[in-house]
Design an enzyme around this catalytic site. Structure first.
Site, mmCIF file in Angstrom:
data_model
loop_
_atom_site.group_PDB
_atom_site.id
_atom_site.type_symbol
_atom_site.label_atom_id
_atom_site.label_comp_id
_atom_site.label_asym_id
_atom_site.label_seq_id
_atom_site.Cartn_x
_atom_site.Cartn_y
_atom_site.Cartn_z
ATOM 1 N N ASP A 92 78.216 -13.840 12.699
ATOM 2 C CA ASP A 92 78.296 -14.229 14.102
ATOM 3 C C ASP A 92 79.411 -13.452 14.770
ATOM 4 O OD1 ASP A 92 78.051 -15.634 16.614
ATOM 5 O OD2 ASP A 92 77.178 -17.269 15.470
ATOM 6 N N GLN A 93 79.379 -13.464 16.087
ATOM 7 C CA GLN A 93 80.403 -12.792 16.878
ATOM 8 C C GLN A 93 80.859 -13.698 18.002
ATOM 9 O OE1 GLN A 93 78.220 -9.268 18.129
ATOM 10 N NE2 GLN A 93 79.419 -8.033 16.711
#
Length: 188
Positions: A92-93
């Site tokens: 994820d970011q």
């Protein structure tokens, strides 16, 4: 991958375990596919807003929340009975700029607003990856590249959004570095 001595196709992933990507992201799938690693895709819905809210309430950094989200995705898939022995990758970011956390935009108007807030500023893309097996995290990593968006014109911004179309809604910050979004940044 083609073995030059035999001309046969070989897979670099050992056959003794399976690898699962806990992400529907076409960019993440392309990274694994292009590297010659055999994998399957399996996703589980998690409540990202809940993890972000808890992270804010407990004073976590954006990097820590990105790691929390990546782990939640990987662990959810890893705990499935049919995926129990597989290694599962979750990623994820988060994007932060001047203390503000950004989410994926939900419309072209919100994409435009995000890009206007990022224009001419430096921001951080907190990128987390987690590897799980049997529901437990066995490895994790976070990178936090600093990106400087150039001070582009409104005319350029409108042209960019027209070219990107709905694709700008699929990424935090409303840009894809692997696409036309690279043009939003200062060249080194």
């Amino acid at each position: 991958m083609i073995d030059s001595s035999t001309g046969e196709y070989e897979v670099l992933t050992p056959p003794c375990f399976s690898l699962v990507l806990a992400s529907g992201s076409s960019a993440r799938q392309a990274l694994l596919r292009d590297s010659g690693i055999a994998f399957t895709v399996r996703t589980q819905a998690i409540d990202e807003s809940l993890h972000k809210k808890e992270g804010r309430q407990t004073g976590e950094s954006a990097a820590s929340v990105a790691l929390r989200l990546a782990a939640a995705k990987a662990q959810a898939v890893s705990r499935e009975a049919d995926r129990h022995n597989a290694f599962v990758i979750g990623a994820d970011q988060m994007l932060s700029c001047e203390g503000e956390w950004f989410d994926k935009p939900n419309s072209r108007q919100s994409a435009r607003a995000q890009l206007c807030r990022l224009r001419g500023k430096t921001h951080f893309l907190h990128s987390a990856v987690v590897l799980c097996r049997r529901g437990e995290v066995v490895w994790s990593h976070v990178e936090e590249p600093k990106l400087e968006m150039r001070d582009f014109s409104d005319v350029f911004l409108d042209a960019y959004l027209e070219v990107e179309g709905e694709a700008c809604l699929a990424s935090v910050g409303a840009y894809r570095l692997e696409g036309p979004g690279i043009q939003l940044f200062r060249p080194d």
